[in-house]
Design an enzyme around this catalytic site. Structure first.
Site, PDB file in Angstrom:
ATOM      1  N   SER A   1       6.891  -4.303  -6.686  1.00  0.00           N
ATOM      2  CA  SER A   1       6.107  -3.543  -7.664  1.00  0.00           C
ATOM      3  C   SER A   1       5.573  -4.476  -8.756  1.00  0.00           C
ATOM      4  CB  SER A   1       6.974  -2.409  -8.225  1.00  0.00           C
ATOM      5  OG  SER A   1       6.206  -1.482  -8.940  1.00  0.00           O
TER       6      SER A   1
ATOM      7  N   ASP B   1       1.969   4.425  -0.571  1.00  0.00           N
ATOM      8  CA  ASP B   1       2.771   4.084  -1.743  1.00  0.00           C
ATOM      9  C   ASP B   1       2.146   4.751  -2.966  1.00  0.00           C
ATOM     10  OD1 ASP B   1       3.833   2.756  -4.044  1.00  0.00           O
ATOM     11  OD2 ASP B   1       4.324   1.008  -2.845  1.00  0.00           O
TER      12      ASP B   1
ATOM     13  N   HIS C   1       7.654   3.860  -2.118  1.00  0.00           N
ATOM     14  CA  HIS C   1       7.294   2.685  -2.894  1.00  0.00           C
ATOM     15  C   HIS C   1       8.034   1.460  -2.375  1.00  0.00           C
ATOM     16  CE1 HIS C   1       5.912   0.357  -6.178  1.00  0.00           C
ATOM     17  NE2 HIS C   1       6.991   0.412  -6.923  1.00  0.00           N
TER      18      HIS C   1
END
Length: 517
Positions: free
Chosen positions: A233, A458, A486
């Site tokens: 991320s 995602d 995610h």
């Protein structure tokens, strides 16, 4: 009022020979220095500016971690301000899970995302089941808290009870009225002022670029010529920034759940909103096929029912068993929380079923998980504070009122379930320091292959960002997971895990645009 989204928000090195190690000593029982050795490699200072050699040349003093005797812990000194190292030092908390083979080919640093996620806690609690047995055999797995985060020198804003009020109190005024805007902006300004009062001058230096420079100090003091790294991320932005600053020191970098550093600030929130709406549609499709779904009809009808529930909670919050109230904002946070991993979807189904029957505790539980709340005035970390600190310094304040209006219109049209709850108080408008970050594509010319991993649905870092980052990196290689949730590595897809492991262990990336289903 700035609109913020809900989220942003893993060459063979010679094995460590015993004769080449230095040792830090740890106390034995009774407090006297004993002979128990904790190995540490000689630091690498090659190519380092003279004013930084003392930082790169630190000899680490490892100790057994208090909370996990199987791991080693230490603190690393870095400059608060790299432009002026004489301005003072801060500390970076580091934890190491030593290679199980006893002969590490190097260190593998990781960042779990955020910004504001604790890599220290992640490795301490999850390294043994997230990272494969082969990686754990060949690498020292290194977790660290970036500057401003957790056990490192940290950003401090509200105390726990103030944070409870900030995150959970329901505004007195009707949503989206002028009075509501004034109220939520005033709350955001109070938060920003508390960060200034309780953190001090460090706040100006909480940036991704400075954090990337800290990573290079960690690489040096850990004794690695090049960096091996996996970032999830936000950690992909951190890793890409490292590659931009130090392409010659980049080793094997994996960027999973990629952020596109080149998109304008105005586009970040609206693209994320569409990502969460898409994930919510996927959730609702699965919900309608389950026996315990509180909704019926098609996906559009079910989302309309969810919108009605949120509107009802906005008008009449639910009283909870612990005395709090579940309003639309906390309920929405709970919904968003479950979108990160498909494994949370059954909990969300139960939460929505309960809420439709007037019981809001399960949705609030999901909101608490998202916020890291552990009890009255008690939080697991300072991720909310650090999240705002990084974003307010990293993202240029270049959005005009017309652009904000365009974002609102786009989100309303393309993410109608998300839209009413996607905006909030403008913390960054009241931030005590102007942003120093810029938006721009990262090429990292001269870096070896960099593996970029994206998941097709995602919600937090939409797949298109991974495609874009892989294209703009001069040596980018795209690896795709077809699925929900995610990030990709460690999520049960053996194809993804094998490709990432092979790259980190052998330096061989998969073919560009490899897809794992």
């Amino acid at each position: 009022m700035r609109r913020w989204g809900a989220a942003i928000a893993s060459v063979a090195i010679s094995a460590l020979a015993l004769s080449g190690c230095m040792y830090a000593m740890i106390p034995e029982e009774g407090g006297t220095a004993g002979p128990t050795p904790i190995p540490t490699k000689a630091p690498v200072t090659t190519g380092v500016a003279e004013e930084l050699v003392s930082y790169y040349g630190q000899t680490l003093e490892w100790e057994q971690c208090e909370d996990n005797k199987d791991m080693d812990c230490t603190m690393v000194q870095v400059p608060m301000n790299y432009a002026d190292p004489s301005a003072g030092d801060i500390e970076i908390a580091v934890v190491r899970l030593r290679a199980s083979s006893g002969e590490a080919q190097g260190s593998l640093l990781m960042n779990p995302g955020g910004p504001g996620g604790s890599g220290f806690d992640f490795v301490m609690t999850a390294a043994t089941y997230v990272f494969s047995k082969d990686l754990r055999a060949q690498f020292d797995i290194i977790g660290f808290d970036p500057r401003g985060v957790g056990s490192s020198t940290a950003v401090k804003c509200f105390d726990g009870l103030q944070m409870d009020a900030y995150l959970y109190d329901i505004p007195e005024n009707e949503r989206n009225t002028d009075a509501w805007v004034e109220e939520v902006d005033a709350n955001a300004a109070s938060f920003a002022q508390a960060c200034a009062d309780n953190t001090g001058e460090l706040l100006e230096h909480i940036t991704t670029e400075n954090s990337a420079r800290d990573i290079d100090v960690l690489r040096g003091v850990l004794g690695d010529e090049t960096l091996s790294y996996i970032g999830f991320s936000y950690g992909t932005f951190l890793g890409a920034t490292y590659a931009k600053l130090f392409p010659e020191r980049a080793g094997r970098l994996v960027l999973d759940g990629a952020i596109d550093p080149g998109i304008p600030s105005a586009d970040v929130g609206k693209i994320q909103a569409v990502g969460f709406e898409s994930a919510l549609r996927a959730f609702m499709e699965g919900c309608l096929a389950a026996k315990d779904c509180p909704y019926s009809g098609d996906v559009d009808e079910a989302l309309a029912d969810l919108s009605e529930l949120l509107a009802e909670l906005d008008a009449r919050p639910l009283k909870l068993a612990d005395g709090r109230e579940l309003g639309a904002d906390s309920a929405f946070t709970g919904v968003v929380s479950a979108m990160y991993q498909e494994g949370w979807w059954p909990v969300l189904r139960q939460g929505l079923t309960d809420a439709e029957e007037g019981i809001g505790d399960t949705l609030m539980y999901l909101a608490d998980v998202y916020n890291g709340r552990e009890g009255v005035g008690s939080y697991a970390d300072n991720s909310t504070e650090a999240f705002n600190a990084y974003n307010c310094m990293d993202y240029p304040a270049d959005m005009t009122d017309a652009e904000l209006d365009e974002v609102d219109a786009f989100v309303k049209e393309n993410a109608p379930t998300i839209a009413p709850y996607w905006s909030g108080g403008d913390v960054c408008a009241a931030w005590p320091y102007p942003p120093s970050g810029t938006r721009g594509e990262i090429a990292a010319e001269g870096a070896p292959p960099i593996l970029v991993v994206g998941t097709t649905n995602d919600p937090a870092t939409p797949y298109e960002w991974a495609v874009s980052l892989a294209e703009q990196l001069s040596s980018g290689v795209l690896l795709t997971r077809v699925g929900e949730g995610h990030t990709a590595y460690g999520q049960g897809n053996s194809c993804i895990d094998a490709a990432v492991d092979t790259f980190l262990l052998e330096g061989t990336p998969p073919a560009d645009q490899t897809t794992c289903k």
